[in-house]
Design an enzyme around this catalytic site. Structure first.
Site, PDB file in Angstrom:
ATOM      1  N   TYR A  90     -11.201  -4.337   3.194  1.00 14.86           N
ATOM      2  CA  TYR A  90     -10.701  -3.023   3.558  1.00 14.86           C
ATOM      3  C   TYR A  90     -10.964  -2.074   2.392  1.00 14.86           C
ATOM      4  CZ  TYR A  90      -8.142   0.808   5.411  1.00 14.86           C
ATOM      5  OH  TYR A  90      -7.840   2.057   5.892  1.00 14.86           O
ATOM      6  N   ASP A 101     -11.369   1.630   0.951  1.00 15.54           N
ATOM      7  CA  ASP A 101     -11.216   3.056   1.213  1.00 15.54           C
ATOM      8  C   ASP A 101     -12.532   3.753   0.873  1.00 15.54           C
ATOM      9  OD1 ASP A 101      -8.716   3.520   2.316  1.00 15.54           O
ATOM     10  OD2 ASP A 101      -7.704   3.367   0.384  1.00 15.54           O
ATOM     11  N   ARG A 107       9.312   6.023  -3.529  1.00 16.44           N
ATOM     12  CA  ARG A 107       9.492   7.031  -4.573  1.00 16.44           C
ATOM     13  C   ARG A 107      10.905   7.549  -4.659  1.00 16.44           C
ATOM     14  NH1 ARG A 107       5.131  10.311  -2.571  1.00 16.44           N
ATOM     15  NH2 ARG A 107       3.286   9.279  -3.386  1.00 16.44           N
ATOM     16  N   GLU A 145      -3.588   6.393  19.022  1.00 14.04           N
ATOM     17  CA  GLU A 145      -4.270   5.202  18.506  1.00 14.04           C
ATOM     18  C   GLU A 145      -3.619   3.928  19.026  1.00 14.04           C
ATOM     19  OE1 GLU A 145      -4.807   5.085  14.296  1.00 14.04           O
ATOM     20  OE2 GLU A 145      -5.652   7.103  14.231  1.00 14.04           O
ATOM     21  N   ARG A 186       0.832  -1.211   0.000  1.00 12.74           N
ATOM     22  CA  ARG A 186       0.000   0.000   0.000  1.00 12.74           C
ATOM     23  C   ARG A 186       0.863   1.257   0.000  1.00 12.74           C
ATOM     24  NH1 ARG A 186      -5.273  -0.197   2.615  1.00 12.74           N
ATOM     25  NH2 ARG A 186      -4.801   1.763   3.630  1.00 12.74           N
ATOM     26  N   ARG A 197       0.173   5.712  16.537  1.00 11.78           N
ATOM     27  CA  ARG A 197       0.377   7.073  16.018  1.00 11.78           C
ATOM     28  C   ARG A 197      -0.425   8.083  16.817  1.00 11.78           C
ATOM     29  NH1 ARG A 197      -2.723   6.374  10.115  1.00 11.78           N
ATOM     30  NH2 ARG A 197      -4.748   5.913  11.015  1.00 11.78           N
TER      31      ARG A 197
HETATM   32  P1  FAD Z   1     -19.177   2.095   7.990  1.00 11.89           P
HETATM   33  O1  FAD Z   1     -18.689   3.496   7.927  1.00 11.89           O
HETATM   34  O2  FAD Z   1     -18.589   1.202   9.010  1.00 11.89           O
HETATM   35  O3  FAD Z   1     -20.761   2.144   8.179  1.00 11.89           O
HETATM   36  C1  FAD Z   1     -21.516   1.020   8.589  1.00 11.89           C
HETATM   37  C2  FAD Z   1     -22.651   1.535   9.466  1.00 11.89           C
HETATM   38  O4  FAD Z   1     -23.542   0.445   9.718  1.00 11.89           O
HETATM   39  C3  FAD Z   1     -22.190   2.047  10.819  1.00 11.89           C
HETATM   40  O5  FAD Z   1     -22.682   3.352  11.035  1.00 11.89           O
HETATM   41  C4  FAD Z   1     -22.807   1.064  11.808  1.00 11.89           C
HETATM   42  O6  FAD Z   1     -23.182   1.667  13.035  1.00 11.89           O
HETATM   43  C5  FAD Z   1     -24.015   0.570  11.031  1.00 11.89           C
HETATM   44  N1  FAD Z   1     -24.499  -0.737  11.477  1.00 11.89           N
HETATM   45  C6  FAD Z   1     -23.788  -1.875  11.570  1.00 11.89           C
HETATM   46  N2  FAD Z   1     -24.568  -2.873  12.046  1.00 11.89           N
HETATM   47  C7  FAD Z   1     -25.799  -2.345  12.239  1.00 11.89           C
HETATM   48  C8  FAD Z   1     -27.032  -2.859  12.738  1.00 11.89           C
HETATM   49  N3  FAD Z   1     -27.138  -4.129  13.169  1.00 11.89           N
HETATM   50  N4  FAD Z   1     -28.104  -2.032  12.808  1.00 11.89           N
HETATM   51  C9  FAD Z   1     -27.995  -0.740  12.419  1.00 11.89           C
HETATM   52  N5  FAD Z   1     -26.844  -0.192  11.957  1.00 11.89           N
HETATM   53  C10 FAD Z   1     -25.759  -0.978  11.871  1.00 11.89           C
HETATM   54  N6  FAD Z   1     -10.665   5.363   3.900  1.00 11.89           N
HETATM   55  C11 FAD Z   1     -10.052   6.321   3.148  1.00 11.89           C
HETATM   56  O7  FAD Z   1     -10.414   6.491   1.963  1.00 11.89           O
HETATM   57  N7  FAD Z   1      -9.080   7.125   3.690  1.00 11.89           N
HETATM   58  C12 FAD Z   1      -8.665   7.002   4.975  1.00 11.89           C
HETATM   59  O8  FAD Z   1      -7.785   7.745   5.419  1.00 11.89           O
HETATM   60  C13 FAD Z   1      -9.275   5.991   5.784  1.00 11.89           C
HETATM   61  N8  FAD Z   1      -8.900   5.834   7.063  1.00 11.89           N
HETATM   62  C14 FAD Z   1      -9.475   4.844   7.814  1.00 11.89           C
HETATM   63  C15 FAD Z   1      -9.060   4.676   9.137  1.00 11.89           C
HETATM   64  C16 FAD Z   1      -9.622   3.674   9.917  1.00 11.89           C
HETATM   65  C17 FAD Z   1      -9.180   3.490  11.350  1.00 11.89           C
HETATM   66  C18 FAD Z   1     -10.587   2.804   9.352  1.00 11.89           C
HETATM   67  C19 FAD Z   1     -11.179   1.683  10.156  1.00 11.89           C
HETATM   68  C20 FAD Z   1     -11.020   2.980   8.051  1.00 11.89           C
HETATM   69  C21 FAD Z   1     -10.466   3.991   7.266  1.00 11.89           C
HETATM   70  N9  FAD Z   1     -10.895   4.209   5.949  1.00 11.89           N
HETATM   71  C22 FAD Z   1     -10.293   5.177   5.191  1.00 11.89           C
HETATM   72  C23 FAD Z   1     -11.975   3.410   5.359  1.00 11.89           C
HETATM   73  C24 FAD Z   1     -13.366   4.064   5.515  1.00 11.89           C
HETATM   74  O9  FAD Z   1     -13.669   4.188   6.890  1.00 11.89           O
HETATM   75  C25 FAD Z   1     -14.423   3.194   4.804  1.00 11.89           C
HETATM   76  O10 FAD Z   1     -14.150   3.151   3.441  1.00 11.89           O
HETATM   77  C26 FAD Z   1     -15.871   3.669   4.958  1.00 11.89           C
HETATM   78  O11 FAD Z   1     -16.156   4.138   6.235  1.00 11.89           O
HETATM   79  C27 FAD Z   1     -16.785   2.527   4.606  1.00 11.89           C
HETATM   80  O12 FAD Z   1     -18.130   2.897   4.771  1.00 11.89           O
HETATM   81  P2  FAD Z   1     -19.220   1.784   5.072  1.00 11.89           P
HETATM   82  O13 FAD Z   1     -20.541   2.445   4.889  1.00 11.89           O
HETATM   83  O14 FAD Z   1     -18.942   0.562   4.295  1.00 11.89           O
HETATM   84  O15 FAD Z   1     -18.986   1.353   6.588  1.00 11.89           O
HETATM   85  N1  UDP Z   2       3.648   0.909   7.998  1.00  8.36           N
HETATM   86  C1  UDP Z   2       4.857   0.839   8.659  1.00  8.36           C
HETATM   87  N2  UDP Z   2       5.354   1.959   9.246  1.00  8.36           N
HETATM   88  C2  UDP Z   2       4.717   3.140   9.207  1.00  8.36           C
HETATM   89  C3  UDP Z   2       3.485   3.218   8.512  1.00  8.36           C
HETATM   90  C4  UDP Z   2       2.972   2.084   7.926  1.00  8.36           C
HETATM   91  O1  UDP Z   2       5.450  -0.226   8.728  1.00  8.36           O
HETATM   92  O2  UDP Z   2       5.222   4.124   9.776  1.00  8.36           O
HETATM   93  C5  UDP Z   2       3.121  -0.330   7.389  1.00  8.36           C
HETATM   94  C6  UDP Z   2       2.150  -1.076   8.310  1.00  8.36           C
HETATM   95  O3  UDP Z   2       2.360  -2.460   8.118  1.00  8.36           O
HETATM   96  C7  UDP Z   2       0.803  -0.707   7.749  1.00  8.36           C
HETATM   97  C8  UDP Z   2       1.104  -0.615   6.262  1.00  8.36           C
HETATM   98  O4  UDP Z   2       2.424  -0.049   6.202  1.00  8.36           O
HETATM   99  O5  UDP Z   2      -0.176  -1.699   8.028  1.00  8.36           O
HETATM  100  C9  UDP Z   2       0.133   0.218   5.464  1.00  8.36           C
HETATM  101  O6  UDP Z   2       0.141   1.513   6.016  1.00  8.36           O
HETATM  102  P1  UDP Z   2      -1.134   2.439   5.963  1.00  8.36           P
HETATM  103  O7  UDP Z   2      -0.765   3.759   6.506  1.00  8.36           O
HETATM  104  O8  UDP Z   2      -1.712   2.353   4.595  1.00  8.36           O
HETATM  105  O9  UDP Z   2      -2.081   1.696   6.988  1.00  8.36           O
HETATM  106  P2  UDP Z   2      -3.523   2.068   7.496  1.00  8.36           P
HETATM  107  O10 UDP Z   2      -3.330   2.453   8.919  1.00  8.36           O
HETATM  108  O11 UDP Z   2      -4.080   3.171   6.647  1.00  8.36           O
HETATM  109  O12 UDP Z   2      -4.214   0.773   7.306  1.00  8.36           O
END
Ligand code: FAD
Ligand code: UDP
Length: 374
Positions: free
Chosen positions: A359, A361, A182, A311, A178, A286
């Site tokens: 996973y 985005d 560069r 986190e 991921r 982080r």
């Molecule tokens: P969700 O946002 O999880 O929505 C699902 C919803 O369903 C929730 O509100 C939940 O409460 C509801 N639900 C579940 N079960 C029930 C039930 N039984 N009854 C009623 N409601 C229910 N993507 C990026 O592009 N950039 C990022 O930087 C990025 N950072 C992330 C960091 C973290 C820590 C995580 C976990 C994800 C990250 N993502 C990021 C991914 C991003 O969060 C997802 O792509 C997006 O939120 C997916 O939307 P969703 O609707 O599938 O799921």
């Molecule tokens: N990673 C790492 N060092 C860092 C940042 C990321 O080794 O300082 C690795 C780690 O394994 C992570 C992966 O790179 O799971 C992908 O990083 P990214 O930031 O995309 O992870 P995210 O937290 O968004 O899933």
């Protein structure tokens, strides 16, 4: 008998909200329910001290798909935020991420792409020889082939093992792919053409998508499954797929994250939105300083306070938030069993990261919901 709604949408995250928006545009009636007290799923932000705090983890929107970029910007314009994290490494020094000319200079003092190439070739030679022509089979092998042993040991190993709670040699290789590598002085964490944060925060995006849609919060689908299902012709389900089938084949596993959020009486704590902490002595992976996602330059000093989140990555157990699917063999096989049941349903659409155990985005989540209407 005609039902009150065309769709019952379980989950108001990005998938459910995009689906509802599109259905409504086509004159279909939707009821969106969520078990949480707010809309938006994991992109929801809470306003603390005038700062949008990413309550479920830092979210940076990025895509190379112009139509998705235009789609979200038509709802709320995005700012120019570019993610460029820095990492405190295992040697106690700070390095730029992703791995680029700045990182290589900081690590080895090398100044040109040719010097970097020579250094990387030297670092990787033994690793290639060890593989004897086969592909890397785990994250450790993959990382050593991509960037060599120095970077693996100072910036990857401990961070990854903290984040995933597993040894690098037991993790799939794709996770580390991921990250860009560069040969330019470019700290942009993503390779995508478009990137930013909605001006005014992510809640504006969700509110825009759900404008005019009926919403019921604090409503768990499984607590009123029969009566809720009776309201609509079809169900769009975005919750965990194993829960939908009462875990009949077993539970899918996740990693979860605990966020320790603090308000500080300083205007600028770490000078960047994201600082990674690689050494295992730090129990967190982080620190996010939320104001830097939306306020740039010295304007950060206009607010004398700041909000940070540490986190902590943890193994998931029932009742915790499910964040990262663990795409190892056991879980992949288990998911397939549930998926085989899901494809036989005629009135239920499964979508989003929990129902598809992927996973996703944000941009691909939107694209996936839109593709259902094509
Ligand atoms: P969700 O946002 O999880 O929505 C699902 C919803 O369903 C929730 O509100 C939940 O409460 C509801 N639900 C579940 N079960 C029930 C039930 N039984 N009854 C009623 N409601 C229910 N993507 C990026 O592009 N950039 C990022 O930087 C990025 N950072 C992330 C960091 C973290 C820590 C995580 C976990 C994800 C990250 N993502 C990021 C991914 C991003 O969060 C997802 O792509 C997006 O939120 C997916 O939307 P969703 O609707 O599938 O799921
Ligand atoms: N990673 C790492 N060092 C860092 C940042 C990321 O080794 O300082 C690795 C780690 O394994 C992570 C992966 O790179 O799971 C992908 O990083 P990214 O930031 O995309 O992870 P995210 O937290 O968004 O899933």
């Amino acid at each position: 008998m005609k039902k009150e709604y065309d769709y019952l949408i379980v989950g108001s995250g990005l998938f459910g909200s995009t689906f509802a928006h599109e259905a409504m545009k086509r004159g279909q009636r939707c009821l969106v329910i969520d078990k949480r007290h707010h809309i938006g799923g994991n992109i929801y932000c809470e306003n603390i001290e005038g700062i949008n705090v990413h309550k479920y983890g830092a979210h940076i929107f990025h895509t190379s798909n112009k139509s998705i970029w235009d789609y979200v910007n038509a709802i709320v314009p995005f700012n120019r935020y570019t993610n460029s994290p820095v990492a405190l490494a295992s040697d106690g020094r700070m390095y730029n991420l992703p791995f680029n000319m700045n990182t290589f200079y900081q690590m080895w003092g090398v100044k040109t792409p040719a010097e970097v190439q020579t250094k990387l070739d030297e670092q990787r030679r033994a690793e290639f020889e060890g593989l004897r022509g086969r592909e890397p089979e785990n994250l450790e092998e993959q990382a050593l082939i991509l960037v060599g042993r120095d970077i693996y040991e100072l910036l990857i190993k401990e961070y990854t093992e903290k984040q995933w709670g597993r040894k690098c040699s037991d993790l799939p290789a794709f996770i580390i792919r991921r990250l860009p590598v560069r040969m330019t002085f470019d700290n942009n964490y993503f390779n995508d053409l478009y990137q930013g944060i909605p001006i005014g925060g992510y809640n504006r995006l969700i509110e825009g998508l759900l404008k005019g849609v009926d919403i019921k919060l604090d409503t768990d689908f499984f607590k009123q499954r029969e009566e809720l299902s009776a309201l609509a012709g079809k169900i769009v389900y975005t919750g965990p797929i194993d829960q939908f089938y009462a875990y009949r084949f077993g539970q899918l596993q996740y990693r979860t994250v605990h966020f320790d959020t603090e308000i500080l009486d300083v205007p600028n704590y770490q000078g960047n939105a994201v600082v990674n902490y690689v050494p295992k002595e730090y129990p967190f992976t982080r620190i996010i300083e939320h104001k830097h996602f939306e306020i740039f330059g010295n304007v950060v000093y206009n607010n004398p306070r700041t909000v940070i989140s540490r986190e902590f990555s943890k193994e998931w157990s029932e009742g915790m938030e499910s964040y990262y699917p663990i795409n190892d063999e056991r879980n992949t096989v288990l998911y397939e069993q549930y998926h085989n049941l899901a494809v036989q349903e005629s009135n239920i659409i499964f979508g989003g990261r929990l129902a598809e155990y992927r996973y996703y985005d944000m941009a691909p989540t939107i694209a996936q919901a839109l593709s259902l209407f094509k």
